[in-house]
Design a protein around this motif. Structure first.
Motif, PDB file in Angstrom:
ATOM      1  N   SER A 134       0.825  -1.215   0.000  1.00  0.00           N
ATOM      2  CA  SER A 134       0.000   0.000   0.000  1.00  0.00           C
ATOM      3  C   SER A 134       0.853   1.256   0.000  1.00  0.00           C
ATOM      4  CB  SER A 134      -0.948  -0.011   1.202  1.00  0.00           C
ATOM      5  OG  SER A 134      -0.221  -0.132   2.406  1.00  0.00           O
ATOM      6  N   SER A 135       2.014   1.212   0.679  1.00  0.00           N
ATOM      7  CA  SER A 135       2.891   2.394   0.706  1.00  0.00           C
ATOM      8  C   SER A 135       3.403   2.712  -0.699  1.00  0.00           C
ATOM      9  CB  SER A 135       4.054   2.163   1.663  1.00  0.00           C
ATOM     10  OG  SER A 135       4.786   1.009   1.289  1.00  0.00           O
ATOM     11  N   ASN A 136       3.747   1.672  -1.479  1.00  0.00           N
ATOM     12  CA  ASN A 136       4.204   1.888  -2.851  1.00  0.00           C
ATOM     13  C   ASN A 136       3.087   2.434  -3.722  1.00  0.00           C
ATOM     14  OD1 ASN A 136       6.677   0.892  -2.109  1.00  0.00           O
ATOM     15  ND2 ASN A 136       6.362  -1.145  -2.977  1.00  0.00           N
ATOM     16  N   ALA A 137       1.891   1.863  -3.558  1.00  0.00           N
ATOM     17  CA  ALA A 137       0.749   2.333  -4.352  1.00  0.00           C
ATOM     18  C   ALA A 137       0.439   3.793  -4.037  1.00  0.00           C
ATOM     19  CB  ALA A 137      -0.468   1.455  -4.080  1.00  0.00           C
ATOM     20  N   ASP A 138       0.500   4.150  -2.764  1.00  0.00           N
ATOM     21  CA  ASP A 138       0.224   5.539  -2.379  1.00  0.00           C
ATOM     22  C   ASP A 138       1.272   6.489  -2.947  1.00  0.00           C
ATOM     23  OD1 ASP A 138      -2.030   4.789  -1.012  1.00  0.00           O
ATOM     24  OD2 ASP A 138      -1.057   4.729   0.956  1.00  0.00           O
ATOM     25  N   ASN A 139       2.530   6.054  -2.987  1.00  0.00           N
ATOM     26  CA  ASN A 139       3.581   6.895  -3.580  1.00  0.00           C
ATOM     27  C   ASN A 139       3.332   7.122  -5.066  1.00  0.00           C
ATOM     28  OD1 ASN A 139       5.048   7.260  -1.222  1.00  0.00           O
ATOM     29  ND2 ASN A 139       6.350   5.467  -1.549  1.00  0.00           N
ATOM     30  N   ILE A 140       2.912   6.069  -5.758  1.00  0.00           N
ATOM     31  CA  ILE A 140       2.616   6.187  -7.189  1.00  0.00           C
ATOM     32  C   ILE A 140       1.453   7.151  -7.401  1.00  0.00           C
ATOM     33  CG2 ILE A 140       1.787   4.943  -9.225  1.00  0.00           C
ATOM     34  CD1 ILE A 140       3.290   2.472  -8.132  1.00  0.00           C
ATOM     35  N   ARG A 141       0.408   7.000  -6.570  1.00  0.00           N
ATOM     36  CA  ARG A 141      -0.757   7.892  -6.674  1.00  0.00           C
ATOM     37  C   ARG A 141      -0.343   9.350  -6.497  1.00  0.00           C
ATOM     38  NH1 ARG A 141      -4.556   3.912  -5.390  1.00  0.00           N
ATOM     39  NH2 ARG A 141      -3.492   3.470  -3.420  1.00  0.00           N
ATOM     40  N   THR A 142       0.517   9.602  -5.517  1.00  0.00           N
ATOM     41  CA  THR A 142       0.971  10.969  -5.242  1.00  0.00           C
ATOM     42  C   THR A 142       1.761  11.532  -6.416  1.00  0.00           C
ATOM     43  OG1 THR A 142       1.070  10.516  -2.861  1.00  0.00           O
ATOM     44  CG2 THR A 142       2.351  12.380  -3.672  1.00  0.00           C
ATOM     45  N   GLN A 143       2.644  10.718  -6.972  1.00  0.00           N
ATOM     46  CA  GLN A 143       3.450  11.188  -8.102  1.00  0.00           C
ATOM     47  C   GLN A 143       2.579  11.511  -9.310  1.00  0.00           C
ATOM     48  OE1 GLN A 143       6.917   8.761  -9.015  1.00  0.00           O
ATOM     49  NE2 GLN A 143       7.073   8.134  -6.868  1.00  0.00           N
ATOM     50  N   ILE A 144       1.585  10.663  -9.561  1.00  0.00           N
ATOM     51  CA  ILE A 144       0.677  10.917 -10.687  1.00  0.00           C
ATOM     52  C   ILE A 144      -0.087  12.213 -10.473  1.00  0.00           C
ATOM     53  CG2 ILE A 144      -1.422  10.094 -11.835  1.00  0.00           C
ATOM     54  CD1 ILE A 144      -0.383   7.241 -11.428  1.00  0.00           C
ATOM     55  N   ALA A 145      -0.600  12.397  -9.251  1.00  0.00           N
ATOM     56  CA  ALA A 145      -1.404  13.587  -8.953  1.00  0.00           C
ATOM     57  C   ALA A 145      -0.580  14.868  -9.028  1.00  0.00           C
ATOM     58  CB  ALA A 145      -2.030  13.450  -7.564  1.00  0.00           C
TER      59      ALA A 145
END
Length: 542
Positions: A134-145
């Motif tokens: 989940s930490s990796n997924a959240d980092n990806i989401r943040t970078q995309i946003a």
């Protein structure tokens, strides 16, 4: 120096999502990576790099683990590819590397596996969760946003088709897992198909005929990984805080000794030293305690060989029998050491679904470890009064500074459903990482019959309890022994949750059940991994 990768084939990439699933993904901000969070549970050989067949080359090159190897040993030269799966193949040089590399250094998620689709095998696969952290997924989401160009590129992916080099297909309902990482549990619940469930039920019934007590005195294979699981970042206690174990129905203390030995072996509190202490107390009193080694020969278990290891642990031992409580207090005195990291807290209390004072069988007064020590109707001749509480009330009063109960063990002589009901707030809040309890319908055959377990009206079925626990995000399994007759190849656990067992097993005696909260994915996955389901030919693990 090289790099070795195990390739895990993510079969969920072939599942065509429904309109509802697409909408769920959109509303929860799901990533494409999170959509593909299930992999094959029993890899086919020679197609997969995790194959388990014991063939000389089954883990090499096309048939095995090495997908990529890169020479980077000399910093003065550029990295050099010595072998890849499809581009460069220097077998001689790569084979030398095979002999010095660990079997598994890194893992690669392999989003293909066309052989499953091409051979019409997609509908025969068993899948297990393999979620992105989940930490990796959240980092990806943040970078995309935060990156407009990246977001625009990402949002251009072709909807239900997923990746442009994969054509998804219609698959049965069991392959539609939803958004794994968006699941509040953190771990997706595995569901058995009707065929899987029937094969498992048949094999479980046969197993009970082969060896009625296989689940009464299980090997508890899952305990081997318990210490490491409890050290996961989301589970391990804050500095200077102990791991918490509740041993409800402590009896002679062998479960307490098991967990002390697992977690803080340097204290030298284990089943063998406990047995010696019990015998010493009996000698002091010029008596002998019945079954002082435990009903399953508990004192003969192998002890932890890592005698220098020690974690802080607090084990709360609940024993309603005044006689057994008194014996335990004296045993504790003989086991105590001034520098112990383990704290054995003994309570002369029973646990139930409410607090108060209840009548207990007269055997509780004088007989140590007598299994007749149970709740009886008020006014029963010779009965004694013993205080009872609930797990919820005890936790609120005594464990407020500790966020988790790492193990909630219940052995309440047939009243386990009531004790678990008294832990409902703890379970709803996902404060208990693991739960173990005894399923004992055999008590109904006693004269007089007692306990809550049974299949007739007014009694509690095993599946009543496991279904309730499932709603509270717990996966449950029948615990077992694996060292039965030579011709029997049985798993360490039999999965119940997810319709994997659909009717109460018929047993003569009692069984033990172990559960893990899906809120702690590593723990839930550990149990799922050792609960090998029946294969297509009716045998275990094929």
């Amino acid at each position: 120096l090289g790099c070795s990768y195990n390739s895990h084939t993510i079969t969920s990439i072939f599942t065509k999502m429904t309109a509802d699933e697409e909408q769920e993904e959109k509303e929860k901000g799901g990533l494409l990576l999170e959509r593909y969070s299930w992999e094959e549970a029993q890899p086919l050989c020679p197609y997969n790099c995790r194959c388990k067949e014991a063939k000389p080359d089954c883990r090499k090159f096309h048939y095995g683990r090495q997908k990529y190897m890169v020479y980077t040993g000399d910093e003065s030269i550029h990295p050099s590819v010595v072998w890849t799966h499809a581009i460069w193949r220097d077998y001689n040089l790569a084979d030398k590397g095979m002999h010095i590399m660990a079997d598994s250094i890194l893992h690669v998620r392999h989003y293909q596996g066309h052989w499953y689709k091409n051979q019409n095998m997609l509908s025969t696969l068993a899948e297990k969760p393999a979620p992105i952290a989940s930490s990796n997924a959240d980092n990806i989401r943040t970078q995309i946003a935060q990156t407009p160009d990246l977001e625009r590129l990402y949002r251009s992916y072709p909807g239900n088709n997923g990746l442009d080099w994969i054509t998804p297909v219609e698959r049965p309902a069991k392959y539609h897992h939803g958004m794994t990482q968006s699941n509040s549990d953190g771990f997706s619940r595995y569901t058995c198909s009707a065929g899987e469930a029937q094969k498992q039920e048949d094999r479980v019934a046969l197993r009970f005929r082969e060896w009625w007590s296989h689940s009464a005195c299980p090997d508890q294979v899952w305990m081997e990984s318990f210490p490491d699981l409890m050290r996961q970042p989301s589970i391990t206690p804050a500095e200077d805080d102990p791991l918490i174990v509740l041993d409800i129905g402590c009896n002679k203390g062998y479960t307490s000794a098991d967990f002390m030995d697992l977690l803080t072996p340097k204290d030298d509190f284990n089943p063998k030293t406990l047995h010696k202490a019990i015998q010493a107390v009996a000698k002091d009193r010029n008596t002998k305690y019945d079954r002082d080694c435990g009903v399953c020969g508990d004192c003969t278990r192998a002890v932890n060989t890592n005698r220098m290891k020690g974690d802080k642990v607090q084990v709360h031992c609940f024993e309603p029998s005044p006689a057994t409580y008194d014996m335990l207090i004296n045993v504790k005195t003989k086991l105590s050491k001034p520098d112990s990291l383990g704290d054995w807290v003994i309570h002369n209390k029973g646990l139930h679904n409410h607090s108060g004072i209840l009548a207990w069988h007269t055997a509780c007064k004088d007989a140590v470890g007598d299994e007749l020590c149970k709740i009886v109707p008020e006014g029963t001749p010779g009965s004694i009064q013993v205080p009872v509480t609930t797990v919820d009330e005890f936790s609120s009063a005594e464990l407020t500074k500790y966020p988790l109960i790492h193990m909630l063990k219940v052995d309440a002589e047939g009243l386990d459903p009531a004790v678990l009901k008294g832990a409902e707030k703890v379970l709803k809040a996902k404060r208990a990482v693991m739960v173990m309890f005894e399923f004992n319908p055999g008590l109904r055959d006693k004269k007089p019959p007692y306990g809550m377990w049974g299949t007739t009206q007014g009694l509690t079925k095993l599946l009543d309890v496991t279904t309730w626990l499932d709603k509270l995000s717990y996966d449950c399994y029948l615990d077992s022994r694996v060292d039965g007759p030579p011709e029997v190849k049985a798993p360490a656990l039999y999965r119940i949750t997810g319709d994997c067992i659909r009717k109460d097993p018929r047993i003569a005696g009692w069984s033990n059940v172990i559960c893990a909260s899906r809120a702690f994915p590593s723990v839930a996955q550990a149990l799922l991994d050792i609960a090998v389901l029946v294969g297509n030919d009716g045998t275990w693990g094929t």
